[in-house]
Design a protein around this motif. Structure first.
Motif, PDB file in Angstrom:
ATOM      1  N   GLY A   1       0.826  -1.203   0.000  1.00  0.00           N
ATOM      2  CA  GLY A   1       0.000   0.000   0.000  1.00  0.00           C
ATOM      3  C   GLY A   1       0.859   1.251   0.000  1.00  0.00           C
ATOM      4  N   ALA A   2       0.194   2.392   0.151  1.00  0.00           N
ATOM      5  CA  ALA A   2       0.900   3.675   0.101  1.00  0.00           C
ATOM      6  C   ALA A   2       0.453   4.553   1.261  1.00  0.00           C
ATOM      7  CB  ALA A   2       0.599   4.365  -1.223  1.00  0.00           C
ATOM      8  N   THR A   3       1.387   5.373   1.733  1.00  0.00           N
ATOM      9  CA  THR A   3       1.086   6.331   2.800  1.00  0.00           C
ATOM     10  C   THR A   3       1.321   7.729   2.265  1.00  0.00           C
ATOM     11  OG1 THR A   3       1.794   4.759   4.490  1.00  0.00           O
ATOM     12  CG2 THR A   3       1.734   7.082   5.141  1.00  0.00           C
ATOM     13  N   ILE A   4       0.287   8.581   2.335  1.00  0.00           N
ATOM     14  CA  ILE A   4       0.501   9.976   1.948  1.00  0.00           C
ATOM     15  C   ILE A   4       0.926  10.764   3.190  1.00  0.00           C
ATOM     16  CG2 ILE A   4      -0.897  10.068  -0.147  1.00  0.00           C
ATOM     17  CD1 ILE A   4      -3.218  11.155   1.525  1.00  0.00           C
TER      18      ILE A   4
ATOM     19  N   LEU B   1       7.685   0.514   4.572  1.00  0.00           N
ATOM     20  CA  LEU B   1       6.490  -0.314   4.736  1.00  0.00           C
ATOM     21  C   LEU B   1       5.569  -0.211   3.526  1.00  0.00           C
ATOM     22  CD1 LEU B   1       5.684   0.739   8.433  1.00  0.00           C
ATOM     23  CD2 LEU B   1       7.029  -1.212   7.653  1.00  0.00           C
ATOM     24  N   GLY B   2       6.115   0.090   2.385  1.00  0.00           N
ATOM     25  CA  GLY B   2       5.305   0.275   1.183  1.00  0.00           C
ATOM     26  C   GLY B   2       5.759   1.554   0.506  1.00  0.00           C
ATOM     27  N   LYS B   3       4.826   2.205  -0.179  1.00  0.00           N
ATOM     28  CA  LYS B   3       5.188   3.438  -0.885  1.00  0.00           C
ATOM     29  C   LYS B   3       4.871   4.642   0.004  1.00  0.00           C
ATOM     30  CE  LYS B   3       4.377   3.703  -5.422  1.00  0.00           C
ATOM     31  NZ  LYS B   3       3.697   3.941  -6.716  1.00  0.00           N
ATOM     32  N   ALA B   4       5.793   5.614   0.088  1.00  0.00           N
ATOM     33  CA  ALA B   4       5.524   6.860   0.813  1.00  0.00           C
ATOM     34  C   ALA B   4       5.433   7.983  -0.211  1.00  0.00           C
ATOM     35  CB  ALA B   4       6.637   7.145   1.809  1.00  0.00           C
ATOM     36  N   ILE B   5       4.352   8.773  -0.128  1.00  0.00           N
ATOM     37  CA  ILE B   5       4.146   9.853  -1.096  1.00  0.00           C
ATOM     38  C   ILE B   5       4.040  11.169  -0.332  1.00  0.00           C
ATOM     39  CG2 ILE B   5       2.652  10.714  -2.952  1.00  0.00           C
ATOM     40  CD1 ILE B   5       1.621   7.808  -3.282  1.00  0.00           C
ATOM     41  N   GLU B   6       5.027  12.055  -0.535  1.00  0.00           N
ATOM     42  CA  GLU B   6       5.025  13.338   0.170  1.00  0.00           C
ATOM     43  C   GLU B   6       4.224  14.362  -0.636  1.00  0.00           C
ATOM     44  OE1 GLU B   6       8.991  14.066   2.362  1.00  0.00           O
ATOM     45  OE2 GLU B   6       9.509  12.827   0.639  1.00  0.00           O
ATOM     46  N   ILE B   7       3.332  15.068   0.061  1.00  0.00           N
ATOM     47  CA  ILE B   7       2.406  15.995  -0.586  1.00  0.00           C
ATOM     48  C   ILE B   7       2.697  17.423  -0.113  1.00  0.00           C
ATOM     49  CG2 ILE B   7      -0.045  16.544  -0.936  1.00  0.00           C
ATOM     50  CD1 ILE B   7       0.609  13.746  -1.931  1.00  0.00           C
ATOM     51  N   GLU B   8       2.767  18.354  -1.066  1.00  0.00           N
ATOM     52  CA  GLU B   8       3.086  19.750  -0.710  1.00  0.00           C
ATOM     53  C   GLU B   8       1.845  20.561  -0.337  1.00  0.00           C
ATOM     54  OE1 GLU B   8       4.425  18.459  -3.558  1.00  0.00           O
ATOM     55  OE2 GLU B   8       6.530  18.298  -2.952  1.00  0.00           O
ATOM     56  N   GLU B   9       0.706  20.248  -0.961  1.00  0.00           N
ATOM     57  CA  GLU B   9      -0.500  21.066  -0.793  1.00  0.00           C
ATOM     58  C   GLU B   9      -1.519  20.376   0.110  1.00  0.00           C
ATOM     59  OE1 GLU B   9      -1.058  24.068  -1.889  1.00  0.00           O
ATOM     60  OE2 GLU B   9       0.954  24.102  -2.779  1.00  0.00           O
TER      61      GLU B   9
END
Ligand SMILES: NC(=O)c1ccc[n+]([C@@H]2O[C@H](COP(=O)([O-])OP(=O)(O)OC[C@H]3O[C@@H](n4cnc5c(N)ncnc54)[C@H](OP(=O)(O)O)[C@@H]3O)[C@@H](O)[C@H]2O)c1
Length: 256
Positions: A125-128, A143-151
């Motif tokens: 899975g992915a963690t935002i 632990l999976g995909k990490a997606i960093e969000i700016e907004e």
């Protein structure tokens, strides 16, 4: 890293299980004592996982603290606690904004929001993450995909996706129940459905340039059976109603 959790429920259990399954695990974990059974289970299974006497003891002994209580009790639980300026607070509470959490955890200066899913227990899975934070991204990235969000608006919109899991399983359950009513054995029906949908889940990865509607059309042969179900569900406004539910969740998440 000394990682503490306020709230030891399903999500904390999944994160700790995922972390402790890593070959290079070096995180020391301190759990709040509720839920007692889940906390006791995790600490008996893993040597470097302990249960604190109370929520404040978690804060006093840790530098990074994950907030994993339900939103309904968050105000009451957090307002009783004394946070330090140097605490890194990582809130997993889906419906509370970073600003709300920052007020409740003052004077902690670093507040990050993260939204993992339970499959993190198996490294899937992915963690935002908002705002971008290399430490949090490194931890969840293991632990999976990490997606960093700016907004923050984008974080809220992406969060809505996590509200659709139960509906997905209800969709599968509807097919399963229909097969059962036609005399197909439960186990056989379950296995068939699970295997087919596992294969379908790979389709976007196999065709990375194809949009979801393109994939839908590929499976909906003109005059065929898939086309019939898609057309009937579309005509009955099932997808429009689903979109409206997503709007409702979005309003709830981005209310503040
Ligand atoms: N599960 C998911 O898929 C998911 C995904 C993303 C985000 N989240 C967010 O993560 C948070 C936790 O979700 P969850 O599914 O793990 O919920 P959960 O299983 O209900 O866990 C919450 C835990 O908080 C404990 N708790 C209640 N009062 C407490 C207190 N005063 N002090 C410390 N702990 C207390 C509860 O203990 P008792 O059992 O003793 O009441 C329970 O074990 C929620 O805010 C949710 O929005 C969940």
């Amino acid at each position: 890293m000394k990682l503490g959790f306020i709230g030891t429920g399903a999500l904390t259990s999944a994160i700790v299980t995922g972390l402790k399954s890593l070959a290079d695990d070096s995180v020391s974990v301190l759990l709040s004592p509720r839920n007692a059974e889940i906390a006791a289970g995790l600490s008996s299974r893993y040597p470097d996982v302990r249960v604190a006497t109370d929520n404040q003891a978690v804060l006093d002994d840790c530098d990074t603290v994950m907030l994993a209580v339900r939103p309904q009790v968050a105000h009451e639980v957090l307002s009783e606690l004394r946070f330090r300026r140097d605490h890194h607070v990582v809130s997993l509470i889906a419906t509370l904004s970073r600003e709300e959490i920052a007020v409740l955890t003052a004077p902690a200066e670093k507040v990050t929001k993260a939204l993992p899913m339970p499959m993190i227990a198996y490294g899937q899975g992915a963690t935002i993450i908002y705002p971008p934070d290399p430490g949090t991204a490194a931890l969840f990235g293991k632990l999976g995909k990490a997606i960093e969000i700016e907004e923050p608006g984008e974080f809220d919109a992406l969060s809505v996706v996590t509200a659709t899991y139960a509906t997905y399983f209800k969709y599968l359950d509807t097919i399963h129940g229909w097969l059962k009513d036609r005399g197909v054995g439960e186990a056989r029906a379950r296995d068939y459905i699970a295997t087919l949908f596992k294969a379908l889940a790979h389709a976007p990865e196999m065709a990375p340039d194809a949009g979801f509607m393109h994939l839908a059309e590929e499976y909906a042969t003109r005059g065929g059976l898939n086309e019939q179900v898609l057309r009937e569900m579309t005509d009955r406004k099932v997808f429009d109603l689903f979109g409206q539910s997503l709007d409702g969740v979005h309003r709830r998440i981005s209310k503040s």
